[in-house]
Design a protein around this motif. Structure first.
Motif, PDB file in Angstrom:
ATOM      1  N   ARG A   1      -9.427  -1.663  -1.638  1.00 41.97           N
ATOM      2  CA  ARG A   1      -8.095  -1.427  -2.185  1.00 41.97           C
ATOM      3  C   ARG A   1      -7.056  -2.349  -1.547  1.00 41.97           C
ATOM      4  O   ARG A   1      -6.001  -2.598  -2.115  1.00 41.97           O
ATOM      5  CB  ARG A   1      -7.692   0.033  -1.989  1.00 41.97           C
ATOM      6  N   GLY A   2      -7.376  -2.905  -0.391  1.00 43.72           N
ATOM      7  CA  GLY A   2      -6.444  -3.804   0.278  1.00 43.72           C
ATOM      8  C   GLY A   2      -6.488  -5.230  -0.225  1.00 43.72           C
ATOM      9  O   GLY A   2      -5.459  -5.892  -0.318  1.00 43.72           O
ATOM     10  N   CYS A   3      -7.693  -5.714  -0.581  1.00 48.76           N
ATOM     11  CA  CYS A   3      -7.797  -7.140  -0.939  1.00 48.76           C
ATOM     12  C   CYS A   3      -8.653  -7.420  -2.172  1.00 48.76           C
ATOM     13  O   CYS A   3      -8.715  -8.556  -2.626  1.00 48.76           O
ATOM     14  CB  CYS A   3      -8.346  -7.931   0.243  1.00 48.76           C
ATOM     15  N   GLY A   4      -9.341  -6.428  -2.724  1.00 52.57           N
ATOM     16  CA  GLY A   4     -10.125  -6.625  -3.942  1.00 52.57           C
ATOM     17  C   GLY A   4     -11.541  -7.121  -3.742  1.00 52.57           C
ATOM     18  O   GLY A   4     -12.259  -7.356  -4.712  1.00 52.57           O
ATOM     19  N   THR A   5     -11.997  -7.263  -2.507  1.00 48.35           N
ATOM     20  CA  THR A   5     -13.367  -7.716  -2.244  1.00 48.35           C
ATOM     21  C   THR A   5     -14.385  -6.686  -2.740  1.00 48.35           C
ATOM     22  O   THR A   5     -14.216  -5.490  -2.531  1.00 48.35           O
ATOM     23  CB  THR A   5     -13.568  -7.948  -0.729  1.00 48.35           C
ATOM     24  N   GLU A   6     -15.449  -7.164  -3.386  1.00 49.12           N
ATOM     25  CA  GLU A   6     -16.532  -6.270  -3.821  1.00 49.12           C
ATOM     26  C   GLU A   6     -17.246  -5.734  -2.583  1.00 49.12           C
ATOM     27  O   GLU A   6     -17.702  -6.495  -1.735  1.00 49.12           O
ATOM     28  CB  GLU A   6     -17.523  -7.017  -4.701  1.00 49.12           C
ATOM     29  N   LEU A   7     -17.336  -4.401  -2.496  1.00 50.71           N
ATOM     30  CA  LEU A   7     -17.937  -3.762  -1.324  1.00 50.71           C
ATOM     31  C   LEU A   7     -19.228  -3.012  -1.625  1.00 50.71           C
ATOM     32  O   LEU A   7     -20.214  -3.150  -0.905  1.00 50.71           O
ATOM     33  CB  LEU A   7     -16.932  -2.786  -0.694  1.00 50.71           C
ATOM     34  N   PHE A   8     -19.219  -2.184  -2.672  1.00 53.62           N
ATOM     35  CA  PHE A   8     -20.364  -1.350  -3.003  1.00 53.62           C
ATOM     36  C   PHE A   8     -20.561  -1.322  -4.510  1.00 53.62           C
ATOM     37  O   PHE A   8     -19.618  -1.543  -5.265  1.00 53.62           O
ATOM     38  CB  PHE A   8     -20.155   0.092  -2.507  1.00 53.62           C
ATOM     39  N   ARG A   9     -21.770  -1.031  -4.950  1.00 48.91           N
ATOM     40  CA  ARG A   9     -22.071  -0.867  -6.371  1.00 48.91           C
ATOM     41  C   ARG A   9     -22.486   0.570  -6.624  1.00 48.91           C
ATOM     42  O   ARG A   9     -23.097   1.220  -5.760  1.00 48.91           O
ATOM     43  CB  ARG A   9     -23.188  -1.827  -6.778  1.00 48.91           C
ATOM     44  N   SER A  10     -22.167   1.059  -7.804  1.00 51.82           N
ATOM     45  CA  SER A  10     -22.438   2.460  -8.124  1.00 51.82           C
ATOM     46  C   SER A  10     -23.915   2.815  -8.023  1.00 51.82           C
ATOM     47  O   SER A  10     -24.256   3.967  -7.748  1.00 51.82           O
ATOM     48  CB  SER A  10     -21.908   2.804  -9.519  1.00 51.82           C
ATOM     49  N   GLY A  11     -24.807   1.851  -8.207  1.00 54.37           N
ATOM     50  CA  GLY A  11     -26.241   2.118  -8.116  1.00 54.37           C
ATOM     51  C   GLY A  11     -26.705   2.515  -6.729  1.00 54.37           C
ATOM     52  O   GLY A  11     -27.799   3.061  -6.571  1.00 54.37           O
ATOM     53  N   THR A  12     -25.867   2.265  -5.702  1.00 53.48           N
ATOM     54  CA  THR A  12     -26.228   2.648  -4.336  1.00 53.48           C
ATOM     55  C   THR A  12     -25.474   3.894  -3.877  1.00 53.48           C
ATOM     56  O   THR A  12     -25.613   4.315  -2.736  1.00 53.48           O
ATOM     57  CB  THR A  12     -25.954   1.503  -3.332  1.00 53.48           C
ATOM     58  N   LYS A  13     -24.685   4.483  -4.772  1.00 50.65           N
ATOM     59  CA  LYS A  13     -23.944   5.705  -4.440  1.00 50.65           C
ATOM     60  C   LYS A  13     -24.890   6.892  -4.589  1.00 50.65           C
ATOM     61  O   LYS A  13     -25.670   6.962  -5.524  1.00 50.65           O
ATOM     62  CB  LYS A  13     -22.743   5.850  -5.371  1.00 50.65           C
ATOM     63  N   PHE A  14     -24.806   7.834  -3.654  1.00 51.98           N
ATOM     64  CA  PHE A  14     -25.649   9.032  -3.744  1.00 51.98           C
ATOM     65  C   PHE A  14     -24.877  10.245  -3.256  1.00 51.98           C
ATOM     66  O   PHE A  14     -23.859  10.127  -2.578  1.00 51.98           O
ATOM     67  CB  PHE A  14     -26.956   8.848  -2.962  1.00 51.98           C
ATOM     68  N   GLU A  15     -25.361  11.417  -3.627  1.00 51.60           N
ATOM     69  CA  GLU A  15     -24.708  12.669  -3.260  1.00 51.60           C
ATOM     70  C   GLU A  15     -25.209  13.131  -1.902  1.00 51.60           C
ATOM     71  O   GLU A  15     -26.357  13.510  -1.750  1.00 51.60           O
ATOM     72  CB  GLU A  15     -24.968  13.748  -4.320  1.00 51.60           C
ATOM     73  N   SER A  16     -24.332  13.080  -0.912  1.00 48.66           N
ATOM     74  CA  SER A  16     -24.703  13.493   0.440  1.00 48.66           C
ATOM     75  C   SER A  16     -24.090  14.845   0.798  1.00 48.66           C
ATOM     76  O   SER A  16     -24.411  15.401   1.841  1.00 48.66           O
ATOM     77  CB  SER A  16     -24.242  12.451   1.460  1.00 48.66           C
TER      78      SER A  16
ATOM     79  N   LEU B   1       0.838  -1.202   0.000  1.00 49.47           N
ATOM     80  CA  LEU B   1       0.000   0.000   0.000  1.00 49.47           C
ATOM     81  C   LEU B   1       0.873   1.252   0.000  1.00 49.47           C
ATOM     82  O   LEU B   1       1.994   1.228   0.518  1.00 49.47           O
ATOM     83  CB  LEU B   1      -0.896   0.022   1.252  1.00 49.47           C
ATOM     84  N   THR B   2       0.351   2.330  -0.553  1.00 48.06           N
ATOM     85  CA  THR B   2       1.046   3.610  -0.435  1.00 48.06           C
ATOM     86  C   THR B   2       0.943   4.052   1.027  1.00 48.06           C
ATOM     87  O   THR B   2       0.086   3.552   1.776  1.00 48.06           O
ATOM     88  CB  THR B   2       0.400   4.693  -1.324  1.00 48.06           C
ATOM     89  N   PRO B   3       1.776   4.990   1.463  1.00 46.95           N
ATOM     90  CA  PRO B   3       1.659   5.468   2.845  1.00 46.95           C
ATOM     91  C   PRO B   3       0.258   6.005   3.180  1.00 46.95           C
ATOM     92  O   PRO B   3      -0.252   5.768   4.278  1.00 46.95           O
ATOM     93  CB  PRO B   3       2.711   6.579   2.932  1.00 46.95           C
ATOM     94  N   GLU B   4      -0.382   6.672   2.231  1.00 48.97           N
ATOM     95  CA  GLU B   4      -1.728   7.210   2.455  1.00 48.97           C
ATOM     96  C   GLU B   4      -2.756   6.084   2.571  1.00 48.97           C
ATOM     97  O   GLU B   4      -3.635   6.123   3.423  1.00 48.97           O
ATOM     98  CB  GLU B   4      -2.118   8.178   1.327  1.00 48.97           C
TER      99      GLU B   4
END
Length: 136
Positions: A49-64, A16-19
């Protein structure tokens, strides 16, 4: 808890990068409105980003308008782990981790009045996830 993906601190630091390491392994937070996925509308799947597991889908993303990518539901309830976070005095929160590698992703909040099917806001650090665009 034992995770499916377990690595030594040296292995995580080398991959991983330091960030990324600071957020995923030390429960850090990126500055609001700076993450690469805060405003993206690209259709796809967000993975750890650590292991590649599917976490979220773009269809559930919203502007908060909170400064971090927000989702109202994980791709699968078993994909994330929710833990009490009392690191801020007087402000209990619920931490969201990848259930596969234990990487810190962000926090989930409920009852904020967003017009979403779950009334939840998974507030996720862009640096902890990777967008895999869906073509077609």
């Amino acid at each position: 808890m034992g995770y499916k993906v377990e690595k030594s601190d040296e292995e995580w630091r080398s991959e991983l990068t330091p960030e990324e390491y600071h957020v995923l392994r030390e429960a850090g937070t990126e500055r609001p409105f700076t993450g690469e996925y805060n405003e993206t509308k690209t259709v796809g799947i967000y993975t750890c980003r650590g292991c590649g597991t599917e976490l979220f889908r773009s269809g559930t993303k919203f502007e908060s308008h909170c400064g971090w990518p927000s989702f109202y539901d994980p791709a699968d309830s078993d994909a994330v782990e929710l833990l009490p976070d009392n690191s801020l005095p007087g402000r209990p929160r619920t931490e969201v981790r990848c259930a596969t590698c234990g990487g810190h992703l962000g926090h989930v909040f409920e009852g904020e009045g967003y017009d979403t099917p779950t009334d939840q806001r998974y507030c996720i650090n862009s640096i902890a996830i990777r967008l895999e665009p869906v073509v077609g």
